[in-house]
Design a protein around this motif. Sequence first.
Motif, PDB file in Angstrom:
ATOM      1  N   MET A  17       0.812  -1.214   0.000  1.00 29.07           N
ATOM      2  CA  MET A  17       0.000   0.000   0.000  1.00 29.07           C
ATOM      3  C   MET A  17       0.849   1.269   0.000  1.00 29.07           C
ATOM      4  O   MET A  17       0.360   2.349  -0.347  1.00 29.07           O
ATOM      5  CB  MET A  17      -0.953  -0.023   1.191  1.00 29.07           C
ATOM      6  CG  MET A  17      -2.043  -1.079   1.059  1.00 29.07           C
ATOM      7  SD  MET A  17      -3.211  -1.101   2.439  1.00 29.07           S
ATOM      8  CE  MET A  17      -4.089   0.443   2.177  1.00 29.07           C
ATOM      9  N   ALA A  21       0.969   4.787  -6.821  1.00 25.21           N
ATOM     10  CA  ALA A  21       0.011   4.202  -7.768  1.00 25.21           C
ATOM     11  C   ALA A  21       0.659   3.893  -9.108  1.00 25.21           C
ATOM     12  O   ALA A  21       0.329   2.888  -9.752  1.00 25.21           O
ATOM     13  CB  ALA A  21      -1.172   5.141  -7.947  1.00 25.21           C
ATOM     14  N   ARG A  24       2.200   0.394  -9.426  1.00 27.45           N
ATOM     15  CA  ARG A  24       1.368  -0.775  -9.147  1.00 27.45           C
ATOM     16  C   ARG A  24       1.077  -1.518 -10.444  1.00 27.45           C
ATOM     17  O   ARG A  24      -0.006  -1.438 -11.027  1.00 27.45           O
ATOM     18  CB  ARG A  24       0.084  -0.349  -8.427  1.00 27.45           C
ATOM     19  CG  ARG A  24       0.400   0.238  -7.052  1.00 27.45           C
ATOM     20  CD  ARG A  24      -0.815   0.720  -6.297  1.00 27.45           C
ATOM     21  NE  ARG A  24      -0.412   1.259  -5.001  1.00 27.45           N
ATOM     22  CZ  ARG A  24      -1.251   1.759  -4.095  1.00 27.45           C
ATOM     23  NH1 ARG A  24      -2.554   1.786  -4.337  1.00 27.45           N
ATOM     24  NH2 ARG A  24      -0.796   2.233  -2.949  1.00 27.45           N
ATOM     25  N   THR A 148      -4.201  -0.012   9.266  1.00 25.88           N
ATOM     26  CA  THR A 148      -4.412  -0.596   7.949  1.00 25.88           C
ATOM     27  C   THR A 148      -5.540  -1.612   8.080  1.00 25.88           C
ATOM     28  O   THR A 148      -5.376  -2.664   8.687  1.00 25.88           O
ATOM     29  CB  THR A 148      -3.150  -1.291   7.433  1.00 25.88           C
ATOM     30  OG1 THR A 148      -2.095  -0.327   7.346  1.00 25.88           O
ATOM     31  CG2 THR A 148      -3.382  -1.887   6.061  1.00 25.88           C
ATOM     32  N   THR A 155      -9.692  -1.372  -1.104  1.00 28.13           N
ATOM     33  CA  THR A 155      -9.863  -0.136  -1.862  1.00 28.13           C
ATOM     34  C   THR A 155      -8.640   0.140  -2.717  1.00 28.13           C
ATOM     35  O   THR A 155      -8.755   0.541  -3.889  1.00 28.13           O
ATOM     36  CB  THR A 155     -10.124   1.042  -0.907  1.00 28.13           C
ATOM     37  OG1 THR A 155     -11.362   0.821  -0.221  1.00 28.13           O
ATOM     38  CG2 THR A 155     -10.212   2.354  -1.671  1.00 28.13           C
ATOM     39  N   ALA A 156      -7.451  -0.076  -2.162  1.00 23.30           N
ATOM     40  CA  ALA A 156      -6.221   0.128  -2.931  1.00 23.30           C
ATOM     41  C   ALA A 156      -6.147  -0.838  -4.111  1.00 23.30           C
ATOM     42  O   ALA A 156      -5.742  -0.456  -5.221  1.00 23.30           O
ATOM     43  CB  ALA A 156      -5.010  -0.045  -2.019  1.00 23.30           C
ATOM     44  N   ASP A 159      -8.554   0.340  -6.767  1.00 25.51           N
ATOM     45  CA  ASP A 159      -8.017   1.495  -7.494  1.00 25.51           C
ATOM     46  C   ASP A 159      -7.081   1.038  -8.617  1.00 25.51           C
ATOM     47  O   ASP A 159      -7.081   1.616  -9.714  1.00 25.51           O
ATOM     48  CB  ASP A 159      -7.261   2.417  -6.540  1.00 25.51           C
ATOM     49  CG  ASP A 159      -8.186   3.197  -5.608  1.00 25.51           C
ATOM     50  OD1 ASP A 159      -9.399   3.270  -5.909  1.00 25.51           O
ATOM     51  OD2 ASP A 159      -7.690   3.728  -4.593  1.00 25.51           O
TER      52      ASP A 159
END
Length: 357
Positions: A17, A21, A24, A148, A155-156, A159
Amino acid sequence: MVNALLYAPNNRIVELMKQPAQLRDVDWMQEAAQQAVLLELATLPPYLCGLWSIDTSTGDGSVFDTLREIVFDEMSHLGLACNLLTTIGGTPVLADETVVPRYPGPLPGGVRPELSVFLSGLTKDAVDMYSRIEEPDHPLVRAVAEHTSIGAFYTALLDAFRAHPERITGTRQLTMLMPQHGEGNDVVPLDTLAAVESAIDVIKEQGEGTSASPDNPHPGEAGERAHYYAFREIFHERKLQKNPDTGKFEFTGAPIPMPDAKRMTVVPEGGWPRTGPSAPDAETIQTLDESNQAFSDLLRALEKPWRAGDASQAEELLSAAVGQMFFLQDPAQRLMDRPIPGAGGKTYGPEFRYVAP
């Protein structure tokens, strides 16, 4: 396949996490989805111990029914997590001693690092622990420290799917319909972004509820609470209800009496000793081994459907794996009926340890 050794107990989810982004990539998504598989697996042994310890011959059965529905939810979440992994080209790893959760111990990946998950019969401490597993970032009934959560992790992952819908291949997707357990409990193919979004919403909202309501938006029966709130109701022995004056939810509703339960004590770290003065008798050791063998056979059976290349064969393997689940309960409950010498009536219980073939 990503190396299974990466999934030994660690802070991998927290580390994933923290990655920006833009980094990823598909490997990140596969590793995150594998961690999701392990998270869903980790909830089942403690919940099953609580469920199987309940004396169903007394009481109104409401707590037993609630726990049973939550277990079915978690089983479907495990299937959906496996579909999340295979739709982006990964392969679930379940039957490996480096990945199987150990009790007592942390949740996989560093989720809620302050929490030690243990195996015992149904007690107030156990129910409190269950609720802390499912706790959302911003529960409606109390404030919590930053952490966490399982929901934040999903959600991560969502995304990343939204940023890269082209990575959804629809490969090795399995279907298992369970209409008798509610609209959200079907394991369905995740071959589009909309299907992925729906699956992750089900997993999150059945566990945590929504920002506006403690209800399960995908219930088996009307009025079901999301897992976190259902467990808090059992802990407080009261139903939640909304205060008309403040608009807040409070545990002031109808009583929910704690049911009588077998006195399965907390399984010690590393399981019950097999040798030495505190070792169980030979029959108990045999039953422990039988229980662990049934659990290990189940994990191996659950891996096979998502590895099969032929769709019809995969469905047959999944049905066989579901049938394998029924072999877990009998040895577990026999252990719960075996008193520990000198422990004041407390009993043994299943260890849920993986045994290699």
